[in-house]
Design a protein around this motif. Structure first.
Motif, mmCIF file in Angstrom:
data_model
loop_
_atom_site.group_PDB
_atom_site.id
_atom_site.type_symbol
_atom_site.label_atom_id
_atom_site.label_comp_id
_atom_site.label_asym_id
_atom_site.label_seq_id
_atom_site.Cartn_x
_atom_site.Cartn_y
_atom_site.Cartn_z
ATOM 1 N N ILE A 163 0.795 -1.061 0.025
ATOM 2 C CA ILE A 163 0.017 -0.073 0.009
ATOM 3 C C ILE A 163 0.920 1.218 0.179
ATOM 4 O O ILE A 163 0.551 2.292 0.532
ATOM 5 N N VAL A 164 2.024 1.034 -0.703
ATOM 6 C CA VAL A 164 2.934 2.258 -0.586
ATOM 7 C C VAL A 164 3.188 2.639 -2.338
ATOM 8 O O VAL A 164 3.193 1.747 -2.625
ATOM 9 N N THR A 165 3.654 3.723 -2.476
ATOM 10 C CA THR A 165 4.096 4.200 -3.663
ATOM 11 C C THR A 165 5.487 4.584 -3.749
ATOM 12 O O THR A 165 6.122 4.929 -4.385
ATOM 13 N N GLY A 222 13.186 0.411 -1.928
ATOM 14 C CA GLY A 222 12.861 -0.921 -1.468
ATOM 15 C C GLY A 222 11.753 -1.748 -2.268
ATOM 16 O O GLY A 222 11.323 -2.772 -1.797
ATOM 17 N N LEU A 223 11.556 -0.847 -3.295
ATOM 18 C CA LEU A 223 10.193 -1.512 -4.149
ATOM 19 C C LEU A 223 10.621 -2.166 -5.434
ATOM 20 O O LEU A 223 11.694 -1.924 -5.846
ATOM 21 N N LYS A 224 9.843 -2.925 -5.680
ATOM 22 C CA LYS A 224 9.545 -3.940 -7.013
ATOM 23 C C LYS A 224 8.370 -3.594 -7.663
ATOM 24 O O LYS A 224 7.330 -3.564 -6.809
ATOM 25 N N SER A 225 8.156 -3.650 -8.958
ATOM 26 C CA SER A 225 6.852 -3.345 -9.667
ATOM 27 C C SER A 225 6.134 -4.769 -9.446
ATOM 28 O O SER A 225 6.894 -5.876 -9.315
ATOM 29 N N ALA A 226 4.951 -4.552 -9.137
ATOM 30 C CA ALA A 226 4.101 -5.710 -8.869
ATOM 31 C C ALA A 226 2.541 -5.465 -8.838
ATOM 32 O O ALA A 226 2.241 -4.401 -8.455
ATOM 33 N N GLY A 227 1.854 -6.329 -9.728
ATOM 34 C CA GLY A 227 0.564 -6.182 -9.623
ATOM 35 C C GLY A 227 0.194 -4.894 -10.623
ATOM 36 O O GLY A 227 0.829 -4.577 -11.625
ATOM 37 N N GLU A 228 -0.731 -4.006 -9.868
ATOM 38 C CA GLU A 228 -0.907 -2.513 -10.360
ATOM 39 C C GLU A 228 -0.143 -1.608 -9.915
ATOM 40 O O GLU A 228 -0.200 -0.343 -10.103
ATOM 41 N N GLY A 229 0.788 -1.915 -8.848
ATOM 42 C CA GLY A 229 1.544 -1.006 -8.052
ATOM 43 C C GLY A 229 2.983 -1.466 -7.967
ATOM 44 O O GLY A 229 3.786 -1.961 -8.752
ATOM 45 N N TYR A 230 3.297 -1.394 -6.623
ATOM 46 C CA TYR A 230 4.630 -1.839 -6.042
ATOM 47 C C TYR A 230 4.627 -2.571 -4.824
ATOM 48 O O TYR A 230 3.627 -2.619 -4.313
ATOM 49 N N ILE A 259 6.996 -4.059 -1.484
ATOM 50 C CA ILE A 259 8.431 -3.769 -0.820
ATOM 51 C C ILE A 259 9.048 -5.184 -0.660
ATOM 52 O O ILE A 259 8.549 -6.059 -0.089
ATOM 53 N N ASP A 260 10.196 -5.392 -1.386
ATOM 54 C CA ASP A 260 10.762 -6.548 -1.629
ATOM 55 C C ASP A 260 12.276 -5.957 -1.900
ATOM 56 O O ASP A 260 12.684 -5.492 -2.870
ATOM 57 N N VAL A 295 14.365 3.726 7.385
ATOM 58 C CA VAL A 295 13.457 4.322 6.356
ATOM 59 C C VAL A 295 13.566 5.565 5.999
ATOM 60 O O VAL A 295 13.319 6.281 7.116
ATOM 61 N N THR A 296 14.096 6.273 5.201
ATOM 62 C CA THR A 296 14.411 7.665 4.970
ATOM 63 C C THR A 296 12.931 8.269 4.340
ATOM 64 O O THR A 296 12.789 9.553 4.041
ATOM 65 N N ASN A 297 12.254 7.496 3.371
ATOM 66 C CA ASN A 297 10.959 7.932 2.883
ATOM 67 C C ASN A 297 9.929 6.955 2.589
ATOM 68 O O ASN A 297 10.262 5.798 2.237
ATOM 69 N N ILE A 298 8.731 7.327 2.973
ATOM 70 C CA ILE A 298 7.392 6.373 2.931
ATOM 71 C C ILE A 298 6.360 7.063 2.496
ATOM 72 O O ILE A 298 6.100 8.161 3.081
ATOM 73 N N GLU A 299 5.686 6.760 1.303
ATOM 74 C CA GLU A 299 4.402 7.339 1.095
ATOM 75 C C GLU A 299 3.423 6.086 0.693
ATOM 76 O O GLU A 299 3.561 5.333 0.041
ATOM 77 N N PHE A 300 2.389 6.196 1.440
ATOM 78 C CA PHE A 300 1.209 5.355 1.263
ATOM 79 C C PHE A 300 0.228 5.726 0.120
ATOM 80 O O PHE A 300 -0.143 7.118 -0.136
#
Length: 295
Positions: A118-120, A146-154, A156-157, A200-205
């Motif tokens: 649930i993050v961008t 820490g993101l990878k493309s997945a489904g319709e968004g990203y 965390i992996d 964690v330096t940046n997180i956006e939901f």
């Protein structure tokens, strides 16, 4: 009575509009994952992925997990004595040997609850890695996604900080890798515990921007409603003042007529007229003051 009904109608109309705006806002806000305190959050797991041909085991074991709501520093630990399950121990897995990777992943993604997180945005840096209490040398402390493309968004992996395929964050002499991408730590005999500290330096939901926009629209609607109420009250005050003036003029005209008809008592009547006019004007002022106080 006309002024009162008009005021009541305007206020009810304004209140109905405000309620309608709030209902529309609630309809278009997407449901979000929230923590016990009501904040948006994501839960991360520390995972150890094995590549052990001797035990014919290529699965993963899950260590500690942490709930993240905002930027900050967190520590996760994998302890073989605590986190290895029968699935691993029954085939002979006893320590942190013959690995493919040690990484962080969204708990919902790991357990197939959702395809994406649930993050961008999710950026982090690795602060330290300890094996059996010994701090390991890191290649760098660079910020990374820490993101990878997945489904319709990203999702965390993070792929790391330890990976036998690429981008391992340990100094090169801290581990060995075989041609089959089997990683082992140098200088440890059957290591048991790995501790990873990261920031964690940046997180956006996802949906946070839409929620902020909705709040702004709701605030604007409330401000508009207040402005309408103030305008309505101002109109009422103006009408009351006009009524007071009209009453005073009517009284004055009546007094003037009577004064003309009664020449002998002109002086007395003039005084009465002036007193009446003053009383009417004073009453109008009191009405205006009372309305202001009620506001």
């Amino acid at each position: 009575m006309y002024i009162t009904k008009k005021s009541l109608l305007c206020r009810r109309t304004a209140a109905a509009l405000a309620c309608l705006v709030m209902l529309l806002s609630m309809t278009f806000i997407s449901p979000m994952s929230v923590s016990a305190e009501g904040e948006q959050s994501v839960v991360l797991d520390l995972v150890v992925l094995y590549n052990d041909s001797a035990a014919s085991y290529y699965g993963s074991a899950v260590g500690e997990q942490v709930e993240i709501t905002e930027p900050g520093t967190y520590t996760l630990t994998f302890d073989c004595g605590v986190h290895l399950q029968a699935e691993q121990t029954d085939v002979g897995i006893t320590g942190l040997n013959n690995l493919t990777a040690v990484y962080l992943i969204d708990d919902n993604v790991l357990n197939l609850v959702t395809l994406d997180s649930i993050v961008t945005a999710f950026d982090l840096t690795y602060d330290s890695i300890k094996i059996d209490g010994t701090e390991m040398e890191l290649l760098n402390h660079d910020e990374r996604s820490g993101l990878k493309s997945a489904g319709e968004g990203y999702k965390i992996d993070t792929n790391g900080p330890i990976n036998s395929w690429e981008d391992c964050q340990l100094a090169e002499d801290a581990y060995t890798i075989t041609d089959n991408h089997v990683l082992n730590f140098t200088g440890f005999e059957n290591p048991q515990v790995i501790e990873i500290t990261f920031t964690v330096t940046n997180i956006e939901f996802a949906g946070s921007e839409e929620e902020e926009t909705t709040e702004e629209e709701t605030t604007e609607a409330e401000e508009t409603t207040e402005a309408q109420e103030e305008t309505t009250e101002a109109e009422e005050s103006t009408e009351a003042a006009e009524d007071t003036t009209a009453a005073a003029e009517t009284t004055a005209e009546a007094g003037t007529t009577e004064s003309a008809e009664e020449d002998n008592s002109g002086s007395v009547n003039l005084r009465i007229i002036l007193i009446v006019v003053c009383v009417v004007i004073l009453a109008g002022v009191l009405v205006l003051v009372a309305k202001k106080l009620k506001k």
